[in-house]
Write an enzyme that holds these catalytic residues in place. Structure first.
Site, PDB file in Angstrom:
ATOM      1  N   PRO A  88     -48.206 -65.335 -22.213  1.00  0.00           N
ATOM      2  CA  PRO A  88     -48.834 -66.734 -22.501  1.00  0.00           C
ATOM      3  C   PRO A  88     -49.742 -67.242 -21.130  1.00  0.00           C
ATOM      4  CG  PRO A  88     -46.666 -67.000 -21.796  1.00  0.00           C
ATOM      5  CD  PRO A  88     -46.882 -65.686 -21.707  1.00  0.00           C
ATOM      6  N   ALA A  90     -52.985 -70.147 -20.489  1.00  0.00           N
ATOM      7  CA  ALA A  90     -53.446 -71.442 -21.045  1.00  0.00           C
ATOM      8  C   ALA A  90     -55.023 -71.387 -21.286  1.00  0.00           C
ATOM      9  CB  ALA A  90     -52.826 -72.381 -19.990  1.00  0.00           C
ATOM     10  N   GLN A 137     -44.814 -69.956 -26.537  1.00  0.00           N
ATOM     11  CA  GLN A 137     -44.304 -70.322 -25.374  1.00  0.00           C
ATOM     12  C   GLN A 137     -44.333 -71.960 -25.513  1.00  0.00           C
ATOM     13  OE1 GLN A 137     -46.896 -71.193 -22.549  1.00  0.00           O
ATOM     14  NE2 GLN A 137     -45.973 -70.689 -20.545  1.00  0.00           N
ATOM     15  N   TYR A 139     -42.953 -75.405 -22.951  1.00  0.00           N
ATOM     16  CA  TYR A 139     -42.485 -76.084 -21.493  1.00  0.00           C
ATOM     17  C   TYR A 139     -41.519 -77.006 -22.016  1.00  0.00           C
ATOM     18  CZ  TYR A 139     -46.117 -73.616 -18.859  1.00  0.00           C
ATOM     19  OH  TYR A 139     -46.892 -72.744 -18.467  1.00  0.00           O
ATOM     20  N   SER A 264     -39.798 -63.110 -13.925  1.00  0.00           N
ATOM     21  CA  SER A 264     -41.054 -63.536 -13.566  1.00  0.00           C
ATOM     22  C   SER A 264     -41.099 -64.555 -12.501  1.00  0.00           C
ATOM     23  CB  SER A 264     -41.998 -64.168 -14.874  1.00  0.00           C
ATOM     24  OG  SER A 264     -43.084 -64.703 -14.755  1.00  0.00           O
ATOM     25  N   HIS A 266     -44.102 -66.236 -12.414  1.00  0.00           N
ATOM     26  CA  HIS A 266     -45.304 -66.815 -13.023  1.00  0.00           C
ATOM     27  C   HIS A 266     -46.682 -66.269 -12.366  1.00  0.00           C
ATOM     28  CE1 HIS A 266     -45.694 -70.865 -15.400  1.00  0.00           C
ATOM     29  NE2 HIS A 266     -46.705 -70.520 -15.087  1.00  0.00           N
ATOM     30  N   ARG A 301     -50.867 -54.116 -13.892  1.00  0.00           N
ATOM     31  CA  ARG A 301     -52.168 -53.862 -14.125  1.00  0.00           C
ATOM     32  C   ARG A 301     -52.401 -52.585 -14.925  1.00  0.00           C
ATOM     33  NH1 ARG A 301     -52.183 -58.262 -13.123  1.00  0.00           N
ATOM     34  NH2 ARG A 301     -53.031 -59.450 -11.615  1.00  0.00           N
ATOM     35  N   GLY A 320     -50.760 -59.923 -18.611  1.00  0.00           N
ATOM     36  CA  GLY A 320     -51.496 -60.965 -18.266  1.00  0.00           C
ATOM     37  C   GLY A 320     -52.854 -60.731 -18.047  1.00  0.00           C
ATOM     38  N   ARG A 321     -53.163 -61.097 -16.947  1.00  0.00           N
ATOM     39  CA  ARG A 321     -54.649 -61.506 -16.604  1.00  0.00           C
ATOM     40  C   ARG A 321     -55.696 -60.314 -16.931  1.00  0.00           C
ATOM     41  NH1 ARG A 321     -51.912 -63.478 -11.714  1.00  0.00           N
ATOM     42  NH2 ARG A 321     -52.589 -65.567 -11.108  1.00  0.00           N
TER      43      ARG A 321
END
Length: 369
Positions: A88, A90, A137, A139, A264, A266, A301, A320-321
């Site tokens: 996830p 944002a 996800q 919060y 994780s 984060h 990666r 992720g990224r």
């Protein structure tokens, strides 16, 4: 013209590694948006630690395994093309006009789950309409009524899991966002929340980051294990807790009916000074002892990183990224290119390590050097 309103560029040369896309995305995006995507907490040393800890892992391959490996696996009982889910992240309309819809469509085409961020810039219903395996996800919102409403919407559209991020009682101090006075443009909103819960996102604040003001107003730092029990009683959907690093929290998670754990930090964006996620993984796997699936997140990666996480006991990985680098440079096509490259790299890594499948990677010997 903002990035959210501009067309995508499609990569014109074959993608050899995702580092090539990182450079292209950094060149394409405005500096304050790139900093939001790339930045971490404090001096960003935890991000560097995630990578260096993964880079220090060394595997002992087996031989004569009998052919090319398959990458197919299972996550939460669902068949996947590889044991990977898109993490996830944002406000993806900052990166591309289609935002989370493009990412979800690419993930569905690649045969992997997509974890829709609670701070999505596209609606839950629009993302669910593309199909695929969709996780949501969450919060801990102060407004539990709104939180429960989002859960009910997730149930209605067919989400298959809830991923509760538990390492963000407050927002980590992200110096890049403070320096740039980060705020969302009017064209990008928190689409899963009503307007009253997202108005802070468009105004820079005294400390420089609208995101800090938004989370302070809407996230509940008092959440504890009783809230996990409340959520468990409120839905039949599988619940995963994302953000565990201490094995002592595993027993509590199992006690409160959690269906999975995501190790994780984060991506280095929360606690400056936290341990690397890969360092935390083996002790948490040992403590879980098969009582629930353990997934890994932060710093992944390429396919070799996925193999290392599997060898250390993970049942799967969140990616992720690099997905956002693909989104920035090629929209949904760019995301699919990144995911296809990851699968090719994982297949090659498994084959070279003598593992016929991801499950076999648990039998690899590993060491940190």
């Amino acid at each position: 013209m903002s990035v959210a309103d501009s067309p995508s560029a499609v990569t014109s040369t074959p993608l050899v590694c995702v580092a090539d896309l990182e450079r292209a995305a950094a060149d394409r995006l405005p500096p304050h948006i790139w900093d939001f995507l790339a930045g971490g907490a404090g001096d960003e040393s935890v991000q560097a630690l995630n990578r260096s800890a993964l880079d220090r892992l060394r595997l002992t391959p087996r031989v004569l395994s009998g052919g090319t490996a398959t990458t197919a696996g299972r996550l939460l009982g669902h068949e996947t093309a590889m044991p990977v889910a898109v993490a996830p992240m944002a406000f993806q309309r900052l990166i591309h006009p289609d935002g989370e819809v493009a990412t979800a469509r690419a993930a569905a085409g690649a045969g992997v789950p997509f974890v829709l961020p609670m701070l999505s810039s596209r609606t839950l219903e629009a993302v669910a309409a593309v199909g695929g395996d969709l996780w949501l996800q969450l919060y801990w919102l102060r407004d539990r009524g709104l939180l429960l409403d989002v859960v009910r919407r997730a149930e209605l559209v067919g989400c298959s899991a809830l991923v509760v991020t538990v390492d963000a009682p407050v927002m980590g101090r992200r110096r890049r966002d403070i320096r740039s006075a980060f705020a969302l443009p009017p064209t990008v909103t928190a689409a899963l929340l009503d307007g009253a819960h997202g108005r802070e996102l468009h105004r820079a604040t005294a400390n420089g980051s609208a995101l800090v003001a938004h989370t302070a107003a809407n996230f509940d730092p008092s959440a504890d294990w009783s809230d996990v029990a409340w959520l468990r009683d409120s839905t039949a959907l599988p619940i995963l807790l994302k953000g565990l690093l201490d094995p002592r929290d595993v027993a509590l998670a199992v006690r409160y009916g959690v269906d999975g754990i995501i190790v994780s930090n984060h991506g280095g964006r929360q606690l400056a000074g936290a341990i690397a996620s890969i360092t935390a993984l083996p002790p948490i796997v040992a403590e879980a002892d098969g009582r629930c699936p353990v997934l890994f997140d932060s710093g992944v990666r390429d396919g070799a990183d996925v193999l290392c996480a599997l060898a250390c006991g993970a049942d799967g990985v969140l990616y992720g990224r690099p997905v956002l680098w693909g989104l920035a440079t090629g929209g949904g096509t760019g995301v699919r290119t990144v995911l296809d490259l990851l699968r090719d790299e994982l297949r090659e890594a498994l084959t070279l390590a003598g593992c016929p499948s991801p499950a076999a990677a648990r039998g690899l010997a590993w060491a940190s050097v």
